[in-house]
Design a protein around this motif. Structure first.
Motif, PDB file in Angstrom:
ATOM      1  N   ILE A 197       0.845  -1.195   0.000  1.00  0.00           N
ATOM      2  CA  ILE A 197       0.000   0.000   0.000  1.00  0.00           C
ATOM      3  C   ILE A 197       0.880   1.245   0.000  1.00  0.00           C
ATOM      4  CG2 ILE A 197      -1.532   1.383   1.459  1.00  0.00           C
ATOM      5  CD1 ILE A 197      -2.965  -1.203   2.198  1.00  0.00           C
TER       6      ILE A 197
ATOM      7  N   LYS B  65      -7.702   9.719   2.554  1.00  0.00           N
ATOM      8  CA  LYS B  65      -6.918   8.770   1.770  1.00  0.00           C
ATOM      9  C   LYS B  65      -6.925   7.386   2.420  1.00  0.00           C
ATOM     10  CE  LYS B  65      -2.796   8.511  -0.992  1.00  0.00           C
ATOM     11  NZ  LYS B  65      -1.639   9.203  -1.531  1.00  0.00           N
ATOM     12  N   SER B  66      -6.701   7.363   3.762  1.00  0.00           N
ATOM     13  CA  SER B  66      -6.619   6.051   4.420  1.00  0.00           C
ATOM     14  C   SER B  66      -7.955   5.316   4.317  1.00  0.00           C
ATOM     15  CB  SER B  66      -6.194   6.213   5.874  1.00  0.00           C
ATOM     16  OG  SER B  66      -7.099   7.036   6.563  1.00  0.00           O
TER      17      SER B  66
ATOM     18  N   ILE C  94      -8.401   3.941   0.855  1.00  0.00           N
ATOM     19  CA  ILE C  94      -7.615   2.727   0.642  1.00  0.00           C
ATOM     20  C   ILE C  94      -8.298   1.530   1.304  1.00  0.00           C
ATOM     21  CG2 ILE C  94      -5.431   1.599   1.226  1.00  0.00           C
ATOM     22  CD1 ILE C  94      -4.149   4.431   0.968  1.00  0.00           C
ATOM     23  N   LEU C  95      -8.738   1.743   2.554  1.00  0.00           N
ATOM     24  CA  LEU C  95      -9.275   0.613   3.310  1.00  0.00           C
ATOM     25  C   LEU C  95     -10.650   0.185   2.821  1.00  0.00           C
ATOM     26  CD1 LEU C  95      -8.132   1.534   6.924  1.00  0.00           C
ATOM     27  CD2 LEU C  95      -7.286  -0.311   5.473  1.00  0.00           C
TER      28      LEU C  95
END
Lengths: 290, 338, 291
Positions: free
Chosen positions: A100, A187-188, A191-192
């Motif tokens: 990632i 962003k996190s 991604i998740l």
């Protein structure tokens, strides 16, 4: 000479072409012969002990008297599963997170390029070197344990998981990310909740292939698990343990018929285990394609 | 769901209980005595269900090294520590307990040859590659009337540091002193064109699967693997076949020092098999941990007393009575929990 | 009451800590490699300090005399790897070409599957087969080890070579056939030139794998000490095999010597792998460029 005559007369050129095609077919036979011989040996000699002592071969403890004939491989099967599961729990989260970073944050940056390069280098580290490394770093301080074996296998799995996961992240189209950002998602979270689920089947399949490879590794376990375990040891962090690959290695150098039988039985078990990991991996790949 | 939870709790409870009650004694070392250890452990743990003994083999060298590093609780060894090694030992002074005598066979696989006689000089020349054919005049001279094939000799020896190698080469250095050039030790510098196997079993396997092979393997493993082995000429000039009885004959009237160290090699008796060696277990004299220490003491006592009855069936020779008495007396020097 | 700024602050913090976590995970690769380099070299220095260059140049390995010369093991590693390549390369290329150029579609899938299956068989199983089945016809030797290693690297070289071969543009192949070339001439004229780089890379990766393989080699190579010979039927030894077989009973100096062997092996395989990766990446990039 007309075209029909040319066709009718096999020239040296076409003979040569057929000859080379034949050689390619021969190469195929050369590859398939050992595959067949290996699979035949393990199934014919392994099935004997597995079926004559069923299910004791999978559940009974390993005979303490190594020249004795008969089952079993229970502790080695449990050991292989423990060590491999431990390695997976260490390597997969680390590898996925690392990938990632490489694909979502680092991209073509200096640090990401360095890590990517070093991961390639790490893929080439011989497994025995990893085994020695873990022995020096871990086993000499904390003694033999299944966990030591897990660490060694995790070191081998990590670069494979990173590479395959990054590959999968690359396949996630950028418009998915952009759509999430447009909704104000961080962003996190993107991604998740968006990127990872999209790439999940591929990540699982890549990790499973790494697991299949790790489950069969022997060299790194020789130093970490200790020798001579014949009984179940459920303590992950403590005490000598054993694994199928180690049992095959030890019994392969034995001159006793009974021990060699057990080696074949263990080989059959290990191959079936490794094959099923890779078959499951394949199923996930198909799921992704669909 | 509830039942599952209960089952899990019970399962966890069992795990915890087993963990606190079982004492684990790990050991490694001599593969020469491994067959005996395996049988002894089974018998011992039947009488002491709370004790788990693991004997890992690996060779005498590994056993001594592991004991010195404190990785194992006791070591099996066919030859004692060198003084320099012992000063590095983590746990202080050690005690040697002799547990058995056993023959080292010269095992071979030559088609059509089921009886073979060898003089020590011939053995020495074979193992240092001065003789490379089975029909060499020297071998023929030892075997009058036998027909030997024109077959290359494949020498198999140990790849790991081994008490069997140590005793075998010590024997050759003693009985074939004019011929043997490779010195003696737990590893020696074999000729490059020889094969090596791991443990007595590894050597036995090479001999068993290679035509023309010869190697040194303990009698117990050689017999259980179905190998043929040679009669060896002893100090009186008689060719003696290795058996538990001829190994026992080698143990009659051995000189033993006060640490219970001795050598049964090249013994004088007419019935004695010359390549007979001895095996010890080595333990630290002071066992700080009361529980493990007691388990070790019990097990060692079992080895030198009741377990001796198991030896003959495994083709080993029990300790001579005088030596057994000394070993039992030495148990008093094993201090537990102090 | 939570105001928007505080919410954003918390979200930013979560975002930053996730990023930190990811960086940390990526950095473990560097950490592990760094630790391997530092700890292993530190322990290898004992034997180098004791014996100097003779560790690399001597062919005597005698623990009893404190003599450790790595040369026979380096020789064995390289020699068995070369034997493996001599067997594996033509076979792998033949199979790869068969799969891409000859096999009908239905068969092709099964062949790819069979090759992948071969890749999943653990090396210790090949070792067991080598020591109990192969050794009845081929005694333990450099050649026996080379054969087993070849079987193990064939799937690697085959599947990489197949991927490279498949990047040959159909237009190139059809052009050759249209000019009247036979199948073999078409392969020689368009497929091979196009894939040369990638195939060389695949072979190098196979070489790296063969050099580092421990268990199968340890079981069938014969564990002779000090053997440097071209006689492929002689028993020999390789670097990983001697580490696996003699680590247990080694004393401090010998352990240092074995770790020095591991460092040397590490360096050799890394050089081979780096060259391989560079070649593969370059040729893949070029192949993609022309499609």
């Amino acid at each position: 000479m007309n075209v029909a005559e040319l066709r009718a007369k096999p020239s040296w050129r076409s003979v040569k072409s057929h000859l080379m095609t034949g050689l390619m077919g021969l190469a195929l036979l050369v590859v398939l012969a050992p595959l067949v011989s290996v699979l035949w040996s393990i199934s014919s000699r392994g099935l004997g002990i597995v079926t004559s002592a069923f299910p004791a071969f999978f559940t009974a403890e390993i005979p303490q008297i190594s020249r004795a004939a008969g089952p079993g491989m229970g502790p080695a099967i449990v050991g292989t599963l423990m060590v491999t599961l431990g390695a997976t729990l260490v390597a997969v989260p680390l590898g996925v997170l690392g990938a990632i970073y490489l694909h979502e944050y680092g991209r073509a940056g200096k640090f990401a390029r360095l890590v990517r390069f070093m991961a390639t280098v790490m893929t080439g580290v011989p497994s025995i070197v990893m085994g020695l490394f873990v022995y020096v770093m871990w086993t000499l301080r904390f003694g033999y344990s299944a966990f030591g074996g897990s660490l060694a296998l995790a070191c081998l799995m990590l670069p494979i998981v990173i590479a395959s996961t990054e590959q999968m992240l690359r396949l996630v189209p950028d418009h998915l990310r952009e759509a999430a950002y447009a909704l104000g998602t961080t962003k996190s979270r993107t991604i998740l909740t968006v990127v990872l689920p999209a790439a999940l089947p591929g990540i699982v399949s890549g990790s499973l292939l790494a697991v299949a490879r790790a489950a069969g590794e022997t060299a790194p376990l020789l130093f970490a698990l200790g020798l001579g375990a014949t009984a179940y040891n459920a303590h992950f962090f403590d005490g000598i343990n054993t694994a199928l690959s180690q049992q095959i290695f030890v019994n392969a150098t034995s001159s006793f018929a009974g021990a060699q039988e057990r080696a074949w039985g263990a080989a059959l078990t290990l191959v079936v285990l490794a094959f099923s990991f890779s078959v499951v991996a394949r199923v996930f790949v198909h799921a992704r394609r669909r | 769901m509830n039942r599952l939870a209960v089952a899990l709790v019970v399962f966890a409870g069992c795990g915890g209980k087993a963990a606190t009650d079982t004492v684990t004694v790990n050991a490694s070392g001599s593969t020469f005595q491994k067959a005996f250890q395996e049988v002894a452990i089974v018998k011992f743990t039947k009488a002491h269900p709370g004790v788990q003994v693991n004997y890992g083999g690996g060779g005498s060298g590994k056993g001594r090294k592991d004991l010195a590093d404190g990785v194992v609780a006791f070591a099996g060894a066919d030859s004692p520590y060198k003084d320099a090694e012992l000063t590095a030992a983590k746990g202080g002074a050690v005690l040697y307990f002799p547990i058995l005598l056993g023959a080292i066979t010269v095992a071979y696989d030559v088609p059509g040859v089921d009886k073979l006689q060898l003089a020590p000089e011939t053995v020495a020349k074979i193992f240092q590659r001065d003789i490379t054919k089975w029909n060499d005049p020297l071998i023929v001279a030892d075997n009058p009337g036998a027909t030997l094939p024109d077959l290359g000799i494949v020498v198999a020896h140990r790849s790991d540091g081994s008490g069997t190698t140590d005793n075998f080469t010590k024997y050759l250095a003693k009985a074939a002193s004019s011929v043997w050039k490779l010195k003696s030790g737990s590893t020696v510098e074999w000729s490059p064109d020889t094969q090596a196997g791991n443990g007595n079993g590894g050597v036995a396997q090479i001999v068993k699967s290679t035509k023309g092979a010869i190697g040194y393997v303990d009698l117990s493993d050689a017999k259980a693997s179905g190998l043929a082995y040679a009669a060896i000429k002893n100090a009186t000039g008689a060719f003696v076949v290795p058996t538990a009885a001829s190994a026992s004959a080698a143990g009659d009237g051995i000189a033993v020092d006060d640490k219970l160290l001795f050598s049964a090699l090249d013994a004088p008796g007419a019935a004695a098999y010359p390549i007979t060696c001895q095996s010890w277990v080595i333990v630290y004299a002071n066992q700080a941990d009361a529980k493990t220490g007691q388990a070790i003491a019990d097990y060692v006592k079992f080895l030198v007393t009741d377990a001796q009855a198991e030896l003959t069936a495994l083709d080993f020779a029990p300790l001579p009575k005088s030596l057994q008495d000394k070993a039992i007396a030495q148990l008093a020097q094993l201090k537990v929990g102090k | 009451m939570i105001d928007a700024a505080a919410l954003r602050g918390r979200r930013d913090r979560a975002d930053r800590s996730f990023r930190g976590l990811a960086i940390g995970a990526a950095a473990t690769v560097l950490l592990v490699l760094g630790l391997i380099a530092v700890t292993m070299t530190a322990r290898a220095r004992t034997v180098i300090g004791e014996l100097g260059v003779s560790f690399f140049t001597s062919s005597r390995w005698s623990p009893a005399d404190g003599l450790y010369g790595a040369l026979p093991f380096v020789w064995g590693t390289l020699y068995t790897a070369v034997i493996a390549l001599v067997i594996a390369v033509p076979v792998s290329l033949g199979v790869a070409l068969f799969i891409t150029e000859v096999a009908p579609r239905a068969l092709k899938r099964w062949l790819i599957y069979a090759i992948d299956l071969l890749a999943v068989v653990p090396s210790v199983v090949f070792g067991l087969w080598g020591v109990l089945v192969l050794s009845t016809v081929l005694p333990r030797s450099f050649l026996a080890a080379g054969v087993v290693l070849a079987i193990m690297i064939i799937p690697i070289i085959t599947s990489l070579a197949r991927e490279v071969l498949e990047t040959t543009p159909v237009a190139d192949k059809e052009a050759a056939l249209a000019l009247g070339a036979t199948r073999w001439e078409m392969i020689g004229a368009s497929v091979i030139p196009h894939s040369k780089g990638g195939i060389v890379g695949a072979v190098m990766l196979g070489l790296g794998r063969a050099m580092g393989e421990t268990i199968a080699a340890a079981l069938v190579i014969g564990s002779a000490t000090g053997q440097i010979t071209l006689d492929a039927l002689a028993p020999g030894n390789s670097m990983p095999a001697v580490i696996a077989n003699s680590w247990g009973e080694a004393d401090t100096l010998q352990r240092s010597a074995l770790i020095a062997l591991a460092v040397l092996l590490f360096a050799m395989t890394i050089v081979v792998n780096l060259i391989a990766t560079t070649i593969v990446q370059r040729s893949m990039r070029r192949a993609r460029g022309t499609v």
